[in-house]
Design a protein around this motif. Structure first.
Motif, PDB file in Angstrom:
ATOM      1  N   VAL A  49       0.831  -1.207   0.000  1.00  0.00           N
ATOM      2  CA  VAL A  49       0.000   0.000   0.000  1.00  0.00           C
ATOM      3  C   VAL A  49       0.866   1.258   0.000  1.00  0.00           C
ATOM      4  O   VAL A  49       0.541   2.245  -0.666  1.00  0.00           O
ATOM      5  N   LEU A  50       1.986   1.233   0.711  1.00  0.00           N
ATOM      6  CA  LEU A  50       2.897   2.382   0.682  1.00  0.00           C
ATOM      7  C   LEU A  50       3.416   2.638  -0.732  1.00  0.00           C
ATOM      8  O   LEU A  50       3.621   3.781  -1.132  1.00  0.00           O
ATOM      9  N   GLY A  51       3.629   1.570  -1.493  1.00  0.00           N
ATOM     10  CA  GLY A  51       4.164   1.718  -2.840  1.00  0.00           C
ATOM     11  C   GLY A  51       3.112   1.909  -3.910  1.00  0.00           C
ATOM     12  O   GLY A  51       3.451   2.129  -5.076  1.00  0.00           O
ATOM     13  N   TYR A 123      10.707   5.095   2.894  1.00  0.00           N
ATOM     14  CA  TYR A 123      10.906   4.146   1.799  1.00  0.00           C
ATOM     15  C   TYR A 123       9.822   4.242   0.725  1.00  0.00           C
ATOM     16  O   TYR A 123       9.839   3.468  -0.230  1.00  0.00           O
ATOM     17  N   VAL A 124       8.897   5.184   0.873  1.00  0.00           N
ATOM     18  CA  VAL A 124       7.819   5.315  -0.110  1.00  0.00           C
ATOM     19  C   VAL A 124       8.351   5.511  -1.531  1.00  0.00           C
ATOM     20  O   VAL A 124       7.879   4.853  -2.467  1.00  0.00           O
ATOM     21  N   LEU A 127       9.582   2.068  -2.835  1.00  0.00           N
ATOM     22  CA  LEU A 127       8.472   1.134  -3.029  1.00  0.00           C
ATOM     23  C   LEU A 127       7.612   1.552  -4.216  1.00  0.00           C
ATOM     24  O   LEU A 127       7.132   0.705  -4.981  1.00  0.00           O
ATOM     25  N   ARG A 128       7.422   2.853  -4.390  1.00  0.00           N
ATOM     26  CA  ARG A 128       6.634   3.346  -5.516  1.00  0.00           C
ATOM     27  C   ARG A 128       7.336   3.025  -6.837  1.00  0.00           C
ATOM     28  O   ARG A 128       6.695   2.595  -7.807  1.00  0.00           O
ATOM     29  N   ALA A 129       8.649   3.217  -6.881  1.00  0.00           N
ATOM     30  CA  ALA A 129       9.404   2.928  -8.104  1.00  0.00           C
ATOM     31  C   ALA A 129       9.338   1.446  -8.447  1.00  0.00           C
ATOM     32  O   ALA A 129       9.205   1.068  -9.618  1.00  0.00           O
ATOM     33  N   LEU A 130       9.423   0.593  -7.434  1.00  0.00           N
ATOM     34  CA  LEU A 130       9.346  -0.846  -7.677  1.00  0.00           C
ATOM     35  C   LEU A 130       7.982  -1.233  -8.241  1.00  0.00           C
ATOM     36  O   LEU A 130       7.891  -2.033  -9.175  1.00  0.00           O
ATOM     37  N   GLN A 131       6.919  -0.661  -7.688  1.00  0.00           N
ATOM     38  CA  GLN A 131       5.590  -1.007  -8.195  1.00  0.00           C
ATOM     39  C   GLN A 131       5.364  -0.477  -9.603  1.00  0.00           C
ATOM     40  O   GLN A 131       4.684  -1.106 -10.411  1.00  0.00           O
ATOM     41  N   LYS A 160       2.661  11.566  -0.490  1.00  0.00           N
ATOM     42  CA  LYS A 160       3.167  12.213  -1.694  1.00  0.00           C
ATOM     43  C   LYS A 160       4.687  12.173  -1.693  1.00  0.00           C
ATOM     44  O   LYS A 160       5.330  12.387  -0.667  1.00  0.00           O
ATOM     45  N   ILE A 161       5.255  11.895  -2.851  1.00  0.00           N
ATOM     46  CA  ILE A 161       6.709  11.783  -2.947  1.00  0.00           C
ATOM     47  C   ILE A 161       7.323  13.170  -3.126  1.00  0.00           C
ATOM     48  O   ILE A 161       6.988  13.884  -4.075  1.00  0.00           O
TER      49      ILE A 161
END
Length: 212
Positions: A49-51, A123-124, A127-131, A160-161
């Motif tokens: 969910v974070l990502g 780490y958001v 994790l966002r980049a991985l997803q 928000k990043i």
């Protein structure tokens, strides 16, 4: 009509603390919270969910990302809700198509505060980049793109990043490189651009050569 579900409030004096009452020492509450968050299945759910690029995930999306079966994921979502870390948000707007999902799981204001205390939010970006570099089936892509309810403002702002600095960019590059070489796989889903000879039907088990 509002299209967001009210999330549980932060625990206050009139509301029981999810990790112990006044008779529990603060350090013991911290130990309980840390142990609760780092349980394997819940840890994977929190990462997923974070990502998530939309901050809210459907049960089908979580089943696709988390290396556990659906009933286990549902059980731990209920536990996260019981501890006020997450809540089920319902979309009540009129922009959804007939087959679009209406129920989503996301963090509460208290959940975001708790995760920030334990440094999960840092780490958001990774994790966002991985997803964003995962292969998605048509069904999961439809779920990801579906209209969603509004989150509490403090939750959406926290997720928000910010502008990514050089150090974070390097961490993201390392994480993506590790995934490309089959290591450090945080999500139970294949990388983007899977084998062109492999076809995966929606709802089907993904073959091993597509996962690695």
């Amino acid at each position: 009509m509002s299209n967001s579900a009210g999330s549980p409030r932060n625990p206050v004096d009139s509301e029981a603390d999810p990790f112990g009452g006044d008779d529990i020492l603060p350090i013991e509450k911290q130990r309980r919270a840390h142990r609760f968050l780092t349980q394997e299945t819940r840890y994977h759910i929190i990462q997923a969910v974070l990502g998530h690029p939309r901050y809210l995930a459907t049960l089908d999306e979580l089943e696709y990302l988390v290396p556990k079966n659906r009933s286990t994921i549902r059980e731990h979502l209920d536990r996260l809700a019981e501890r006020q870390v997450m809540a089920k948000y319902k979309y009540r707007g009129d922009e959804a198509e007939q087959n679009d999902p209406r129920e989503f799981w996301g963090f509460t204001s208290y959940g975001i505060t708790l995760l920030d205390e334990y440094s999960y939010l840092r780490y958001v970006p990774v994790l966002r980049a991985l997803q964003e570099n995962l292969y998605l089936t048509k069904k999961i892509k439809r779920h990801q793109d579906a209209p969603r309810p509004d989150l509490p403002e403090d939750v959406s702002e926290a997720l928000k990043i910010p502008e990514i600095d050089d150090e974070t960019e390097e961490i993201i590059d390392d994480a993506l490189a590790a995934r490309e070489h089959g290591g450090g796989r945080l999500f139970d889903a294949p990388p983007i651009e899977p084998d062109e000879d492999v076809e995966t039907e929606d709802g089907a088990d993904r073959p091993l050569d597509e996962l690695f």
